[in-house]
Write a protein that holds these residues in place. Structure first.
Motif, PDB file in Angstrom:
ATOM      1  N   LEU A   1       0.840  -1.188   0.000  1.00 55.23           N
ATOM      2  CA  LEU A   1       0.000   0.000   0.000  1.00 55.23           C
ATOM      3  C   LEU A   1       0.883   1.248   0.000  1.00 55.23           C
ATOM      4  CD1 LEU A   1      -2.924  -0.870   2.459  1.00 55.23           C
ATOM      5  CD2 LEU A   1      -2.779  -1.215  -0.017  1.00 55.23           C
ATOM      6  N   ASP A   2       0.331   2.353  -0.421  1.00 62.79           N
ATOM      7  CA  ASP A   2       1.087   3.586  -0.606  1.00 62.79           C
ATOM      8  C   ASP A   2       1.797   4.003   0.686  1.00 62.79           C
ATOM      9  OD1 ASP A   2       1.600   6.025  -2.379  1.00 62.79           O
ATOM     10  OD2 ASP A   2       0.756   6.931  -0.563  1.00 62.79           O
ATOM     11  N   GLU A   3       3.116   4.104   0.622  1.00 64.64           N
ATOM     12  CA  GLU A   3       3.914   4.397   1.811  1.00 64.64           C
ATOM     13  C   GLU A   3       3.628   5.786   2.362  1.00 64.64           C
ATOM     14  OE1 GLU A   3       8.035   3.738   1.030  1.00 64.64           O
ATOM     15  OE2 GLU A   3       7.789   1.594   0.641  1.00 64.64           O
ATOM     16  N   ALA A   4       3.442   6.754   1.497  1.00 68.85           N
ATOM     17  CA  ALA A   4       3.149   8.118   1.958  1.00 68.85           C
ATOM     18  C   ALA A   4       1.832   8.167   2.717  1.00 68.85           C
ATOM     19  CB  ALA A   4       3.117   9.079   0.768  1.00 68.85           C
ATOM     20  N   CYS A   5       0.853   7.437   2.211  1.00 65.41           N
ATOM     21  CA  CYS A   5      -0.452   7.384   2.888  1.00 65.41           C
ATOM     22  C   CYS A   5      -0.306   6.771   4.282  1.00 65.41           C
ATOM     23  CB  CYS A   5      -1.442   6.571   2.047  1.00 65.41           C
ATOM     24  SG  CYS A   5      -3.032   6.309   2.860  1.00 65.41           S
ATOM     25  N   ILE A   6       0.442   5.684   4.377  1.00 67.41           N
ATOM     26  CA  ILE A   6       0.661   5.031   5.674  1.00 67.41           C
ATOM     27  C   ILE A   6       1.351   6.009   6.624  1.00 67.41           C
ATOM     28  CG2 ILE A   6       1.816   3.147   6.876  1.00 67.41           C
ATOM     29  CD1 ILE A   6      -0.426   2.165   5.106  1.00 67.41           C
ATOM     30  N   ALA A   7       2.371   6.700   6.127  1.00 69.69           N
ATOM     31  CA  ALA A   7       3.143   7.614   6.965  1.00 69.69           C
ATOM     32  C   ALA A   7       2.316   8.812   7.425  1.00 69.69           C
ATOM     33  CB  ALA A   7       4.377   8.090   6.205  1.00 69.69           C
ATOM     34  N   GLU A   8       1.432   9.297   6.567  1.00 69.29           N
ATOM     35  CA  GLU A   8       0.680  10.514   6.871  1.00 69.29           C
ATOM     36  C   GLU A   8      -0.599  10.264   7.664  1.00 69.29           C
ATOM     37  OE1 GLU A   8       0.054  12.182   3.027  1.00 69.29           O
ATOM     38  OE2 GLU A   8       2.199  12.596   2.690  1.00 69.29           O
ATOM     39  N   THR A   9      -1.067   9.037   7.675  1.00 71.12           N
ATOM     40  CA  THR A   9      -2.298   8.720   8.413  1.00 71.12           C
ATOM     41  C   THR A   9      -2.034   8.795   9.913  1.00 71.12           C
ATOM     42  OG1 THR A   9      -3.094   7.281   6.641  1.00 71.12           O
ATOM     43  CG2 THR A   9      -4.083   6.986   8.815  1.00 71.12           C
ATOM     44  N   GLU A  10      -2.819   9.591  10.608  1.00 74.44           N
ATOM     45  CA  GLU A  10      -2.625   9.772  12.041  1.00 74.44           C
ATOM     46  C   GLU A  10      -3.364   8.693  12.831  1.00 74.44           C
ATOM     47  OE1 GLU A  10      -3.716  13.700  13.163  1.00 74.44           O
ATOM     48  OE2 GLU A  10      -2.158  14.662  11.941  1.00 74.44           O
ATOM     49  N   THR A  11      -2.713   8.217  13.864  1.00 72.48           N
ATOM     50  CA  THR A  11      -3.325   7.213  14.730  1.00 72.48           C
ATOM     51  C   THR A  11      -2.746   7.363  16.128  1.00 72.48           C
ATOM     52  OG1 THR A  11      -3.649   4.834  15.120  1.00 72.48           O
ATOM     53  CG2 THR A  11      -1.567   5.494  14.106  1.00 72.48           C
ATOM     54  N   ASN A  12      -3.503   6.941  17.119  1.00 72.99           N
ATOM     55  CA  ASN A  12      -3.026   6.926  18.503  1.00 72.99           C
ATOM     56  C   ASN A  12      -2.660   5.519  18.959  1.00 72.99           C
ATOM     57  OD1 ASN A  12      -3.312   9.701  18.966  1.00 72.99           O
ATOM     58  ND2 ASN A  12      -5.476   9.473  19.479  1.00 72.99           N
ATOM     59  N   TYR A  13      -2.663   4.573  18.013  1.00 68.71           N
ATOM     60  CA  TYR A  13      -2.409   3.184  18.363  1.00 68.71           C
ATOM     61  C   TYR A  13      -1.196   2.654  17.597  1.00 68.71           C
ATOM     62  CZ  TYR A  13      -7.035   3.350  20.472  1.00 68.71           C
ATOM     63  OH  TYR A  13      -8.107   3.690  21.253  1.00 68.71           O
ATOM     64  N   TYR A  14      -0.304   1.964  18.321  1.00 68.57           N
ATOM     65  CA  TYR A  14       0.931   1.463  17.731  1.00 68.57           C
ATOM     66  C   TYR A  14       1.222   0.049  18.221  1.00 68.57           C
ATOM     67  CZ  TYR A  14       1.616   6.421  16.744  1.00 68.57           C
ATOM     68  OH  TYR A  14       1.446   7.707  16.300  1.00 68.57           O
ATOM     69  N   LEU A  15       1.877  -0.722  17.385  1.00 72.85           N
ATOM     70  CA  LEU A  15       2.352  -2.053  17.753  1.00 72.85           C
ATOM     71  C   LEU A  15       3.855  -1.963  17.970  1.00 72.85           C
ATOM     72  CD1 LEU A  15       1.578  -5.118  18.037  1.00 72.85           C
ATOM     73  CD2 LEU A  15       2.417  -5.370  15.689  1.00 72.85           C
ATOM     74  N   THR A  16       4.311  -2.349  19.150  1.00 72.96           N
ATOM     75  CA  THR A  16       5.743  -2.329  19.445  1.00 72.96           C
ATOM     76  C   THR A  16       6.391  -3.593  18.905  1.00 72.96           C
ATOM     77  OG1 THR A  16       5.295  -1.131  21.495  1.00 72.96           O
ATOM     78  CG2 THR A  16       7.472  -2.111  21.246  1.00 72.96           C
ATOM     79  N   ASP A  17       7.284  -3.414  17.937  1.00 74.07           N
ATOM     80  CA  ASP A  17       8.032  -4.537  17.385  1.00 74.07           C
ATOM     81  C   ASP A  17       9.525  -4.255  17.531  1.00 74.07           C
ATOM     82  OD1 ASP A  17       8.521  -2.580  15.496  1.00 74.07           O
ATOM     83  OD2 ASP A  17       7.415  -3.571  13.884  1.00 74.07           O
TER      84      ASP A  17
END
Length: 493
Positions: free
Chosen positions: A203-219
Motif C-alpha cells: 500500500l502507498d507508503e506516503a499514505c501510511i506515513a501521513e495517516t494519524e493514529t493513537n495506536y501502535y504495535l511495538t516490534d
C-alpha cells in the motif's frame, strides 16, 4: 508500527489504487498472493490438503484467489461459498470465474472439510459491522470443532474491530494485511487469535506515513529506535542509580528479582530498601546491590538521605497498616521517575484519594486483577481502553496493563506489545518487569520510552528462550538470564 481502524485501512486501499494506477481486482490479487506465498512456505508438501471457506464480499474474493493459486501449484484444495455471508462484490465475481477456469468449482457443502488438514477462513474481513446470522454461526462453529489447522485471512471471521465479538473462527494463524488491527491483540479476543503475521501488500507508503493514529504495535524496529547504546565513556555514575523498595517476611524474592533486573537492565547502581529480615538474603543473592533496611518483617517507614535516579516500589511489600502509611508518606516526598507495582497498587486501590499524590509521569504496572481494583469494572476491552486512557490523563501517569499482550497507555496514545509468550506466565515475572523499567528510567529514558522498551525486552527474553528451553521450565530468573540476548537483538536492527 501503526495500528489502523477499518476506515483507515479502506482509505489506504483507495489511495493506493488511485496513486498506483491499478484496479481493486489487481490489489486483491496482490494481497491474496502474499497470503498464498506465506501458506506455501509454511506447507511445502503439496500433499497437504486445503479447504477454503469464502464469504461473498472482498474477503471471500481473497479466498478465491488463494484457492486458485493453490490449485495451480498442485495442492489438493476445495472451496465452499458460505450462504448468507454478504452479497457478491464485483471483485468476488471476477475471481469466482477465474477459479472455475482452472477447474475448481466451489460448492455450498462443507461436509468434507473435516478431512482437510488446513482450513483457510475468508468468510468475513474487516468490514463486518452486523451480527452474524444463524447459518454463518453454524459454519463457524463447525470450523472451530474440526481438528484442522485454521488460517484466517486479514481477521478471523466474526471478529469485530470496534466492539465485543460474540463468535469468531478460532484461528491458529491470522495473516493480516499491511498494518496490525487493534482487535487482534485484545484480551477478549485471545480465543480467536494464536499467532499473527502482518503481510506487506505494498500500500502507498506516503499514505501510511501521513495517516494519524493513537495506536501502535511495538516490534523490534520500534524498540531499536528507542534503545540508547551504551556510551564508550560511560561509568557507573552516568548510568543512573535505581532504588527498589519492597519485600516482607516470606516475600523477599520479589525485591531480589526486581533489584537484579534493574541492574541487568543497565543502570550503574542499585540500592534495595527492604525490611531487616531480607538483609542477608539480598546481600547473598545480589552482592552488587547496596542495602538499606527498615523494621524487622515489613516496611513501616520509608526514609533515606540519598537521591536515586528512579524508584521501583511495591514488589512483595505487603499491605499492613504501617506499610500503607509509609506509602502515603513516600508519595508526600514527591519522588520522581517512580514505578508503582504489586502491593503499592493494591494500597492505592484501598486509598484512592491518594491518587492525587501520585508522582507525575510515574509508571503503574497492574496485572488484570490489580487493574480491576484500580479503575473498576469494564464492559469489554474497548471500554477498558477508554478507562485506561481516562485514568492516565487524569493522573498524568503511564499505565502498563500486563496481560498475554501487554498494553502501554500514555494519555490517548496506546502501544500494544508484540513480544512474549506463555512462558512468562510464571511467578515473579512482573517483579522482574518492574526492575527492568526502574533500571531504564535510571538511565535517562522517559516514562513512556522506558515502558514501551522495557515491556518489549521483557517479552523478547521469552521468545528467545523457547528456542532453547521448554516454556514449562522458564522462570522469572530466566527473564534476567536472557535479557542480554534481548538487548543484543534490538541492537542489531
Amino acid at each position: 508500527m501503526k495500528i489502523f481502524n477499518a476506515s483507515q485501512v479502506k482509505e489506504a486501499d483507495t489511495i493506493s489504487i488511485q496513486k498506483q494506477n491499478i484496479t481493486s481486482t489487481e490489489l486483491m490479487e496482490r494481497a491474496a498472493t502474499k497470503a498464498f506465498q506465506w501458506i506455501q512456505n509454511k506447507f511445502t508438501n503439496t500433499e497437504t490438503t486445503f479447504h477454503v471457506f469464502c464469504g461473498q464480499g472482498n474477503n471471500g474474493g481473497d479466498g478465491l484467489v488463494i484457492a486458485r493459486l493453490l490449485k495451480k501449484e498442485g495442492y489438493n484444495v476445495s472451496a465452499t461459498i458460505v450462504e448468507g455471508a454478504g452479497k457478491p462484490t464485483d471483485d468476488f465475481t471476477i475471481n469466482l470465474d477465474r477459479l472455475k477456469s482452472v477447474g475448481l468449482e466451489p460448492t455450498l457443502n462443507y461436509a468434507e472439510a473435516e478431512k482437510k488438514q488446513v482450513i483457510i477462513d475468508t468468510i468475513f474481513g474487516i468490514g463486518l459491522t452486523r451480527s452474524l446470522n444463524d447459518e454463518v454461526k453454524k459454519v463457524i462453529t463447525y470450523i472451530n470443532n474440526t481438528k484442522a489447522v485454521k488460517i484466517a485471512i486479514d481477521v478471523p471471521s466474526g471478529l469485530f474491530l470496534d466492539r465485543k465479538t460474540e463468535i469468531a473462527v478460532q484461528s491458529d494463524y491470522v495473516l493480516t494485511f499491511q498494518v496490525p488491527k487493534l482487535a487482534l491483540y485484545l484480551p477478549g479476543n485471545y480465543p480467536y487469535v494464536k499467532a499473527i503475521e502482518v503481510l506487506d501488500i505494498g500500500l502507498d507508503e506516503a499514505c501510511i506515513a501521513e495517516t494519524e493514529t493513537n495506536y501502535y504495535l511495538t516490534d523490534n524496529q520500534v524498540a531499536s529506535q528507542i534503545y540508547k547504546p551504551l556510551s564508550p565513556s560511560a561509568h557507573k555514575g552516568t548510568q543512573g542509580h535505581a532504588m527498589i523498595i519492597g519485600g516482607s517476611y516470606g516475600k523477599m524474592g520479589a525485591a531480589c528479582l526486581s533489584a537484579k533486573a534493574a541492574l541487568k537492565a543497565g543502570c550503574g547502581l542499585v540500592t534495595a530498601y527492604i525490611p531487616k529480615c531480607g538483609y542477608t538474603i539480598m546481600q547473598t543473592y545480589l552482592p552488587e546491590a547496596m542495602v538499606l533496611t527498615d523494621s524487622d518483617e515489613h516496611i513501616q517507614e520509608i526514609a533515606f538521605d540519598l537521591e536515586p535516579s528512579s524508584i521501583g516500589i511495591g514488589m512483595g511489600l505487603g499491605v499492613e497498616k504501617e506499610t500503607q502509611r509509609s506509602i502515603y508518606d513516600f508519595f508526600l516526598m514527591k519522588p520522581t521517575k517512580t514505578v508503582i507495582d504489586a502491593d503499592a497498587i493494591n494500597i492505592l486501590s484501598k486509598n484512592k484519594k491518594w491518587l492525587e499524590l501520585l508522582p507525575q509521569q510515574s509508571i503503574l504496572t497492574p496485572h488484570p486483577k490489580e487493574l480491576q481494583r484500580l479503575i473498576g469494572e469494564w464492559d469489554d476491552d474497548f471500554d477498558m481502553l477508554e478507562k485506561l486512557k481516562t485514568f492516565s490523563k487524569q493522573n498524568k501517569v503511564v499505565i502498563v496493563a500486563k496481560n498475554a499482550r501487554t498494553i502501554v497507555v500514555d494519555g490517548d496514545t496506546v502501544y500494544v506489545n508484540s513480544s512474549g509468550n506463555a512462558a512468562l506466565a510464571t511467578g515473579g515475572s512482573g517483579d522482574v518487569l518492574t526492575g527492568i523499567l526502574t533500571g531504564l528510567l535510571a538511565q535517562g529514558y522517559n516514562n513512556t520510552e522506558a515502558a514501551v522498551l522495557g515491556v518489549y525486552l521483557h517479552g523478547l527474553t521469552a521468545d528467545i528462550a523457547i528456542k532453547e528451553i521448554s516454556a514449562h521450565t522458564f522462570t522469572a530468573s530466566s527473564i534476567i538470564d536472557y535479557l542480554s540476548q534481548a538487548y543484543k537483538q534490538i541492537d542489531k536492527v
